[in-house]
Each structure stands twice: as structure tokens, then as C-alpha cells.
Design a protein around this motif. Structure first.
Motif, PDB file in Angstrom:
ATOM      1  N   GLN A   1      24.525  47.299  44.220  1.00 49.07           N
ATOM      2  CA  GLN A   1      23.853  46.159  43.603  1.00 49.07           C
ATOM      3  C   GLN A   1      24.358  45.920  42.184  1.00 49.07           C
ATOM      4  O   GLN A   1      23.953  44.963  41.532  1.00 49.07           O
ATOM      5  N   ASN A   2      25.233  46.796  41.707  1.00 50.70           N
ATOM      6  CA  ASN A   2      25.841  46.636  40.384  1.00 50.70           C
ATOM      7  C   ASN A   2      27.187  45.940  40.548  1.00 50.70           C
ATOM      8  O   ASN A   2      28.196  46.570  40.874  1.00 50.70           O
ATOM      9  N   VAL A   3      27.212  44.640  40.310  1.00 48.56           N
ATOM     10  CA  VAL A   3      28.418  43.852  40.571  1.00 48.56           C
ATOM     11  C   VAL A   3      29.584  44.295  39.696  1.00 48.56           C
ATOM     12  O   VAL A   3      30.748  44.191  40.094  1.00 48.56           O
ATOM     13  N   LYS A   4      29.291  44.830  38.526  1.00 46.19           N
ATOM     14  CA  LYS A   4      30.364  45.244  37.619  1.00 46.19           C
ATOM     15  C   LYS A   4      31.223  46.351  38.220  1.00 46.19           C
ATOM     16  O   LYS A   4      32.383  46.518  37.838  1.00 46.19           O
ATOM     17  N   GLU A   5      30.656  47.099  39.172  1.00 42.23           N
ATOM     18  CA  GLU A   5      31.431  48.144  39.842  1.00 42.23           C
ATOM     19  C   GLU A   5      32.581  47.563  40.674  1.00 42.23           C
ATOM     20  O   GLU A   5      33.530  48.271  41.012  1.00 42.23           O
TER      21      GLU A   5
ATOM     22  N   ILE B   1      38.578  27.856  58.077  1.00 45.96           N
ATOM     23  CA  ILE B   1      38.407  26.723  58.976  1.00 45.96           C
ATOM     24  C   ILE B   1      36.993  26.784  59.524  1.00 45.96           C
ATOM     25  O   ILE B   1      36.592  27.756  60.171  1.00 45.96           O
ATOM     26  N   LYS B   2      36.224  25.748  59.234  1.00 44.91           N
ATOM     27  CA  LYS B   2      34.846  25.676  59.684  1.00 44.91           C
ATOM     28  C   LYS B   2      34.633  24.361  60.411  1.00 44.91           C
ATOM     29  O   LYS B   2      34.806  23.278  59.838  1.00 44.91           O
ATOM     30  N   LYS B   3      34.320  24.459  61.710  1.00 43.42           N
ATOM     31  CA  LYS B   3      34.131  23.271  62.542  1.00 43.42           C
ATOM     32  C   LYS B   3      35.326  22.331  62.417  1.00 43.42           C
ATOM     33  O   LYS B   3      35.179  21.120  62.192  1.00 43.42           O
ATOM     34  N   SER B   4      36.512  22.929  62.531  1.00 41.38           N
ATOM     35  CA  SER B   4      37.794  22.202  62.518  1.00 41.38           C
ATOM     36  C   SER B   4      38.130  21.580  61.167  1.00 41.38           C
ATOM     37  O   SER B   4      39.079  20.800  61.058  1.00 41.38           O
ATOM     38  N   THR B   5      37.374  21.933  60.128  1.00 41.76           N
ATOM     39  CA  THR B   5      37.634  21.398  58.791  1.00 41.76           C
ATOM     40  C   THR B   5      38.031  22.533  57.861  1.00 41.76           C
ATOM     41  O   THR B   5      37.413  23.593  57.860  1.00 41.76           O
ATOM     42  N   GLU B   6      39.080  22.308  57.056  1.00 40.14           N
ATOM     43  CA  GLU B   6      39.511  23.330  56.111  1.00 40.14           C
ATOM     44  C   GLU B   6      38.655  23.283  54.853  1.00 40.14           C
ATOM     45  O   GLU B   6      38.428  22.221  54.269  1.00 40.14           O
ATOM     46  N   VAL B   7      38.178  24.466  54.441  1.00 38.08           N
ATOM     47  CA  VAL B   7      37.324  24.592  53.258  1.00 38.08           C
ATOM     48  C   VAL B   7      37.931  25.644  52.333  1.00 38.08           C
ATOM     49  O   VAL B   7      38.290  26.732  52.778  1.00 38.08           O
ATOM     50  N   LYS B   8      38.046  25.306  51.040  1.00 34.63           N
ATOM     51  CA  LYS B   8      38.579  26.259  50.055  1.00 34.63           C
ATOM     52  C   LYS B   8      37.422  26.854  49.253  1.00 34.63           C
ATOM     53  O   LYS B   8      36.620  26.121  48.668  1.00 34.63           O
ATOM     54  N   LEU B   9      37.358  28.180  49.235  1.00 36.39           N
ATOM     55  CA  LEU B   9      36.299  28.894  48.538  1.00 36.39           C
ATOM     56  C   LEU B   9      36.871  29.670  47.369  1.00 36.39           C
ATOM     57  O   LEU B   9      37.926  30.297  47.485  1.00 36.39           O
ATOM     58  N   GLU B  10      36.180  29.664  46.247  1.00 32.92           N
ATOM     59  CA  GLU B  10      36.589  30.443  45.071  1.00 32.92           C
ATOM     60  C   GLU B  10      35.349  31.085  44.456  1.00 32.92           C
ATOM     61  O   GLU B  10      34.293  30.459  44.357  1.00 32.92           O
ATOM     62  N   LEU B  11      35.503  32.332  44.036  1.00 29.99           N
ATOM     63  CA  LEU B  11      34.389  33.042  43.420  1.00 29.99           C
ATOM     64  C   LEU B  11      34.931  33.992  42.368  1.00 29.99           C
ATOM     65  O   LEU B  11      35.833  34.785  42.637  1.00 29.99           O
ATOM     66  N   GLY B  12      34.393  33.904  41.173  1.00 29.41           N
ATOM     67  CA  GLY B  12      34.804  34.791  40.085  1.00 29.41           C
ATOM     68  C   GLY B  12      33.609  35.397  39.388  1.00 29.41           C
ATOM     69  O   GLY B  12      32.521  34.810  39.354  1.00 29.41           O
ATOM     70  N   TYR B  13      33.820  36.585  38.833  1.00 31.34           N
ATOM     71  CA  TYR B  13      32.736  37.276  38.139  1.00 31.34           C
ATOM     72  C   TYR B  13      33.342  38.088  37.004  1.00 31.34           C
ATOM     73  O   TYR B  13      34.366  38.749  37.189  1.00 31.34           O
ATOM     74  N   ASN B  14      32.698  38.044  35.803  1.00 28.94           N
ATOM     75  CA  ASN B  14      33.227  38.813  34.674  1.00 28.94           C
ATOM     76  C   ASN B  14      32.189  39.779  34.119  1.00 28.94           C
ATOM     77  O   ASN B  14      31.031  39.800  34.553  1.00 28.94           O
ATOM     78  N   LEU B  15      32.611  40.579  33.161  1.00 28.98           N
ATOM     79  CA  LEU B  15      31.759  41.635  32.613  1.00 28.98           C
ATOM     80  C   LEU B  15      30.567  41.102  31.836  1.00 28.98           C
ATOM     81  O   LEU B  15      29.634  41.839  31.533  1.00 28.98           O
ATOM     82  N   ASN B  16      30.580  39.818  31.487  1.00 29.11           N
ATOM     83  CA  ASN B  16      29.450  39.200  30.794  1.00 29.11           C
ATOM     84  C   ASN B  16      28.407  38.653  31.768  1.00 29.11           C
ATOM     85  O   ASN B  16      27.549  37.841  31.383  1.00 29.11           O
TER      86      ASN B  16
END
Length: 377
Positions: free
Chosen positions: A55-59, A75-90
Motif C-alpha cells: 500500500q506504500n506506492v513509493k516502494e 485494444i478495448k472493444k475494437s478501439t485502441e486506447v492509450k493509457l499513461e500513469l505516473g507517480y513521484n515521491l511528492n
């Protein structure tokens, strides 16, 4: 639904990883502690915004770095989807779907079911493990549930802090009741919605798991799944709508005997944060009387039920992540799981040796080698 590719930067022991997936089954081989589980964890985090291990995301941020970044095209239901996720120490998290920034309660669009050796403790482990399983399962397909869960937990922390630090100073019951009302009203509002959704999902999972268990055990085992709540909404004296249930929930929290108990224990002793799941095999409680083989059948039945439930919710199968779990299953259960996933679910599997897999799986899979935070084809 399937993952076309994934880019991983500074996540666990990966500095940079860029992989593409061309087949429905993807096998990752390597010794322990080389990074196999970390890859599946990255996929899981991209789907849920949570880790199944901490549960400690910093790890999750690579040592000596200040952020991690995940990117994938699905590919979701024949459609292309771009996902991005970032997390920092703050503690700053950024989520983007097709380049548009979203809030943390937005569904990422990627749905997964994960099966790891730790899941075998789901039955005999703590209630917290079972609540976490429920929360992660439901939040994947229900933004509202994730929203209510977040605000419920935030309110719960505030109420518990008051109970621990200040409640003892209130000598007058009515004054204490009025002070707690601020949090109790919010707990009732969000808690009722959590409970109603949990009970609905458990009912559906129970039906599917029972069918799976019967098939895997060749009719020898009958699995029953039920929800154990500290607040029995079925006993409310309302008319069954949410507002009546909220009033009933709020009344329970505000009763003198309940407040006295919470003040004495310095925690909130009723609510969905104290609830549990009960598994029975052939009318006996699995936690107390289940054999190792029966426990494996229950968890396997539950995971397959998750696949079917998510399909019924979103209209297509999620991605299946199998983290070194095949070695924990006997040949019959292993074959059952792989046969189900082979033709209809994109599957990512980790293991230490190829002998764990049937030849027809090996012949149709994309195979990767994992070593020292690097992955090779």
C-alpha cells in the motif's frame, strides 16, 4: 480486450522496458527475484491504480529515482486506447487516457484478474485480505464505488483520530454525539453505497464460483460464498431505498451503546471496514476445515468467476495475470485454468520452468526470458 504493448520506466527493478505482445498467451521465465512479478505488478497498477503487494506506492519507484512512469496501448472493444500513469515521491499521481488528464476515480479502461500464490491465503488469511480483494475487484468496473470508498476511508480516519485523541474529554453524551454526527452522517452516506454494491457482487460471484467449483471437483464439492456485515441492512426498518438505509445506518452509529463501545476501544467498530467474507465447502467453513486441495479449488473457482463477472459488466473478458501460480496447482486444476484462458483471454504467465506448461500452450505462446531487470524474447 488485450494489451498491445507496455512501456515501463523506473518501476521496481526496471529502468526502462518496452515490450510488444503479439500472441494471446505470454510466458515469462526466470529465476526468483529477477523481476517477473514486477512486470505483472506494473500491468496491475496500470489497470487499478493500486499494487497487489504493497500500500506504500513509493516502494514501486526504482531505488535512487524520484518517479515511475507507465504507458500502454490496449485494444478495448475494437478501439485502441492509450493509457499513461505516473507517480513521484511528492505523492503526485497523473493519469491520462488518450492524452487527456483524468482524476484518480476514472476507470483506466484496462481490466485485469490476477492470481498469485498470495491469493491462496485469501481464505485462511485475515478479513483485511478479503476486503481488499472485494474493493479492488469492484473498483475496476465501478467509478462510483471507488469514489465512495475513498471518502468513506477518509472520514473513518478522521473519526478514529477523534476517538483516540479527544473523545475521552467529552463528559456529556449529547455533546459527544453531536460532535460525532459530523463524521457519522458521511460514514452512513458512503458506507451504505459500499455495502449495497458489495452484497450485489458477492451474490453474483457466489453463483459463478459455485458452478466453477462443482466442475473442477467433478461434482464432489459445493461452494457457498456469503457476506458477513457488521451492519445488517436487511434488518433496517426503512422501505429499502438508499435514504432509508442511510438513516438506519446513521442511527446505529449514534446509539449510546455504540458510541460508548467506540470510545472505549478508540476505533469505529461497525461498518464495511470491519466486514468479512465466508466461504463454505459442503456446508463446512473452509477457513477452519478446508483441506489444501479444497482451498486451491475455492480460489481457482473465484478467479474464474472474476473473469466471467467482469465480462458481464463490461462486455468483454479482462486480461488474466498468473504470477507463478501454476506450480501451486496440481495437473487437473492447472489444465482447467489454462484451457479456460487459452482461447478467449489474453494471459500473462510467470514461472521458473517450462515443464509447468502443456506443450499446446508452449507452442502457441510468446516466450520471454527475465533476468536482472531485463526481458528478452
Amino acid at each position: 480486450m488485450y494489451i498491445k504493448n507496455i512501456l515501463i520506466n523506473n518501476f521496481r527493478n526496471y529502468s526502462k522496458l518496452d515490450l510488444s505482445f503479439e500472441k494471446p498467451i505470454n510466458l515469462f521465465f526466470g529465476n526468483n527475484a529477477e523481476g517477473k512479478t514486477n512486470l505483472l505488478e506494473a500491468i496491475y497498477y496500470l489497470a487499478t491504480g493500486k499494487s497487489h503487494r504493497t500500500q506504500n506506492v513509493k516502494e514501486l519507484i526504482k531505488w535512487d529515482r524520484d518517479l515511475f512512469y507507465l504507458k500502454s496501448e490496449i485494444i478495448k472493444k475494437s478501439t485502441e486506447v492509450k493509457l499513461e500513469l505516473g507517480y513521484n515521491l511528492n505523492n503526485n499521481k497523473k493519469v491520462k487516457i488518450n492524452g487527456v488528464e483524468k482524476n484518480e476515480f476514472s476507470k483506466m479502461g484496462l481490466n485485469v484478474v490476477m492470481f498469485s500464490p498470495e491469493d491462496l491465503m485469501l481464505i485462511k488469511g485475515s478479513p483485511e485480505n478479503r476486503r481488499r480483494f472485494l474493493n479492488l475487484e469492484i473498483s475496476q468496473t465501478d467509478n462510483a464505488y471507488a469514489y465512495h470508498l475513498y471518502h468513506y476511508n477518509k472520514t473513518l480516519r478522521q473519526r478514529n483520530k477523534f476517538l483516540k485523541e479527544k473523545a475521552i474529554n467529552y463528559k456529556n453524551y449529547n455533546n459527544l454525539k453531536d460532535q460525532l454526527y459530523i463524521w457519522d452522517k458521511q460514514l452512513a452516506e458512503h458506507g451504505v453505497k459500499i455495502l449495497i454494491k458489495r452484497k450485489d457482487i458477492i451474490h453474483k460471484l457466489g453463483i459463478l464460483s459455485k458452478l466453477n467449483s462443482r466442475k473442477i471437483s467433478e461434482g464432489q464439492e459445493v461452494l457457498e460464498l456469503s457476506y458477513l456485515s457488521t451492519i445488517d441492512l436487511d434488518e433496517s426498518d426503512g422501505n429499502g431505498n438508499n435514504k432509508d438505509l442511510e438513516f438506519y445506518y446513521l442511527d446505529l452509529l449514534q446509539k449510546k451503546e455504540q458510541i460508548d463501545k467506540d470510545v472505549y476501544k478508540k476505533i469505529t467498530t461497525i461498518g464495511p471496514h470491519r466486514d468479512d467474507l465466508l466461504f463454505k465447502i459442503n456446508n463446512k467453513e473452509a477457513k477452519k476445515f478446508g483441506s489444501q486441495g479444497q482451498i486451491r479449488t475455492i480460489v481457482l473457482s473465484l478467479k474464474i468467476a472474476e473473469l466471467e463477472l467482469i465480462k458481464s459488466e463490461i462486455g468483454e473478458y479482462p486480461v488474466l495475470l498468473l504470477d507463478d501460480v501454476l506450480s501451486e496447482l496440481d495437473v487437473k486444476r492447472r489444465r482447467h485454468l489454462l484451457e479456460i484462458s487459452k482461447n478467449k483471454v489474453q494471459t500473462f504467465i510467470t514461472g521458473t520452468k517450462k515443464e509447468d506448461f502443456m506443450n499446446e500452450i508452449l507452442n502457441s505462446a510468446q516466450i520471454f526470458k527475465v533476468k536482472d531487470g531485463e526481458i528478452y524474447t
